[in-house]
Design a protein around this motif. Structure first.
Motif: not given
Length: 622
Positions: A374-383, A387-390
């Motif tokens: 669950a954390a990884q999924k959240a991390k991926d979305e957040a990542a 990345a887009e924002e970056a």
């Protein structure tokens, strides 16, 4: 022999001790004194000390190196004469090494640490309990010996025999005490240290260490119901000083020997002196030197025939080192067994615990895995979002950076151009300034040169004008002179005409001159630039006339301007005629006229010469 006992052997002239303790305290030239235990020791006679006077008490004070047994570092004799009035007196101090002597007032002698050393204060406090009450202010740099207290110390021979020795221990700077290995006694034993001294020269020989692991308790399982007893062998090259029966004898001695003549072997029994280790013993002469530690001083004599024993100290009975090691081995084995059982128990418990932990771990890992996914999924979305924002941020920053760089480049180019223009302007101004300065310099030099030339021209014109004026003046004066001479000549001619008419013609005069002037009568007189020709004629008698004297003067003048004026004056020609008219005419010709003409001529020549000389001098000045 146990590892805690010392083995002594002789290497050349030095004693070396090999043991767990690295080295013992240094040598001491201690004179023999009363025993710390009055029941077991007696003091031998000091062999080197002179017999003092009855009212003088001598303290032999030596400072010794703990790390290097041998001769003392410093050794002094303090001859003390107490005062009956105030208890203090006079101390005569003599250095036994240098022979230097000094006198000090008072009753307290201060021992200073030798150069390069510091005093072992802890060891000095416990080394000999008999003197401890007399030691004061003990520290690493100095300590005091109160001699008045020593006079009344019943355990010291300073008062009773007027002679006592005091040992002070020192350590080289930068090193540590080597006696702590045996002065710090473990709590599981009592310990005796035997300090051997050579009675022949009072030097320190070495020490033996004896431990009682039963601590005087014969009921201890380590003692086997016996006191702890050791067999003692004299060090190699020495024998027991059996003349002191309190130290060596068959009964009631520190070392019990088989006979009074036994010089090398005896026994030491902890039993008779076990009371000394008890805290209840407060007698300074008998109490322990430190917790669980008693130190004995025993005396030896040199005996080169004694080659020593295989072991210097051997446990004989009771809780000696050997018995302790056996007991220790049993303890070690029991401890080892207990440790193994404990380890097995621990293993079993650990296995059980490990199983429980494994089950729990599986549960935890499953829960952890779900949480991680669950954390990884959240991390991926957040990542992804990050990345887009970056990326957007990077674009913005890149655009901003490009704009800033373009602006900076424009600024740099403008600045460069401004700098180049400023540099060119500075160059032009510098060149203009240099040209102006060069022009000004040329003007100044031209003006200076023109001024100098004008000054020179003025000088030359002034000189020329002065010369011209002088020349003109000379001409004027010459013209004036010529006019005067012409006037004078007219007068002379007139007078001559009158004379010729009255008397004879000019032929008479010529005749007279030709007849009376000869080369032999000529005299040339040279005077500077002027030559005079003087002719003297002998008077002749002429018909109808008498010539009394004739004189002709020819004057030749040479002037500076190369102009030669010749004036020939003929005067004073007197012809005595018989005729009265001739006399009358001669009287009418004035002689002063000729004299004035000659004076005027001379004056004119002098002025002309003066003027030309003045002009020449002025011209030379320019």
């Amino acid at each position: 022999m146990s590892k805690e006992h010392f083995k002594m052997y002789k290497d050349g002239k030095k004693w070396v001790f090999a043991a767990v303790v690295t080295a013992l305290v240094g040598a001491a030239t201690l004179t023999v004194s009363a025993s710390a235990d009055t029941n077991t020791q007696s003091a031998p006679v000091q062999p080197q000390a002179a017999q003092p006077q009855t009212d003088t008490h001598v303290a032999h004070v030596g400072v010794y190196d703990e790390t290097n047994p041998g001769t003392p570092i410093t050794n002094v004799n303090v001859a003390y004469q107490p005062s009956a009035q105030n208890g203090n007196g006079v101390m005569n101090v003599k250095d036994q090494k240098t022979g230097a002597e000094s006198v000090q007032n008072g009753g307290t002698y201060t021992v200073q640490a030798p150069e390069g050393y510091y005093l072992d204060a802890d060891y000095n406090k416990i080394f000999d309990g008999r003197y401890t009450p007399s030691y004061e202010n003990i520290n690493n740099q100095s300590m005091n010996i109160n001699l008045n207290k020593e006079l009344n110390n019943q355990y010291s021979s300073f008062g009773s025999r007027n002679d006592e020795s005091y040992t002070v221990w020192a350590i080289p700077n930068g090193k540590e005490s080597v006696v702590k290995s045996f002065t710090n006694v473990p709590s599981d034993r009592n310990r005796v240290i035997i300090n051997w001294f050579n009675a022949d020269n009072n030097s320190f020989v070495g020490h033996y260490q004896l431990d009682d692991f039963s601590k005087g308790d014969t009921k201890s399982p380590l003692s086997n119901g016996q006191d702890t007893v050791y067999t003692i062998n004299a060090p190699k090259g020495y024998r027991f000083a059996t003349e002191w029966s309190h130290e060596y004898g068959t009964n009631n001695a520190t070392i019990i020997t088989a006979s009074s003549k036994e010089n090398h072997t005896g026994t030491f029994d902890f039993g008779p002196m076990s009371y000394r280790f008890k805290p209840s013993d407060t007698n300074p002469a008998t109490k322990a030197n430190a917790q669980g530690l008693v130190m004995y001083r025993l005396w030896l004599r040199e005996d080169p025939s004694w080659q020593g024993a295989a072991q210097d100290v051997v446990g004989k009975s009771g809780a000696t080192t050997e018995a302790y090691e056996v007991a220790q081995k049993a303890k070690d084995e029991a401890a080892k067994k207990a440790a193994e059982e404990a380890a097995q128990k621990a293993k079993d418990e650990a296995a059980k615990k490990a199983a429980e932990e494994a089950a729990q771990k599986a549960k935890d890992e499953a829960a952890k895995k779900a949480a991680e996914e669950a954390a990884q999924k959240a991390k991926d979305e957040a990542a992804k979002k990050a990345a887009e924002e970056a990326a957007q941020k990077a674009k913005d920053e890149a655009a901003k950076k490009a704009a800033e760089e373009a602006a900076q480049k424009a600024k740099d180019e403008a600045a460069k151009k401004a700098a180049e223009e400023a540099a060119q302007k500075a160059k032009n101004e510098a060149a203009k300034k240099a040209a102006e300065e060069a022009a000004q310099k040329a003007k100044n030099e031209a003006a200076k040169k023109a001024t100098e030339e004008a000054a020179q021209k003025a000088k030359d014109e002034a000189a020329k004008k002065a010369a011209e004026e002088a020349a003109q003046k000379a001409k004027d004066e010459a013209a004036k002179k010529a006019a005067e001479e012409a006037g004078q000549k007219d007068q002379s001619e007139t007078a001559a005409t009158v004379s010729q008419q009255g008397n004879h013609s000019s032929d008479v005069v010529n005749k007279v001159q030709s007849e009376n002037v000869t080369t032999t009568n000529k005299q040339v007189i040279s005077n500077g630039s002027e030559e005079q020709l003087v002719v003297t004629n002998t008077p002749k008698t002429v018909s109808d006339q008498s010539v009394h004297s004739e004189q002709t003067a020819i004057t030749k003048e040479v002037t500076v301007n190369n102009t030669t004026n010749e004036a020939v004056n003929t005067a004073n020609v007197a012809v005595n005629n018989n005729s009265q008219s001739t006399k009358t005419n001669g009287a009418t010709l004035p002689q002063t006229g000729n004299e004035s003409s000659m004076a005027a001529t001379a004056l004119g020549a002098i002025l002309a010469m003066f003027g030309l000389g003045l002009a020449r001098n002025k011209k030379r000045e320019y």
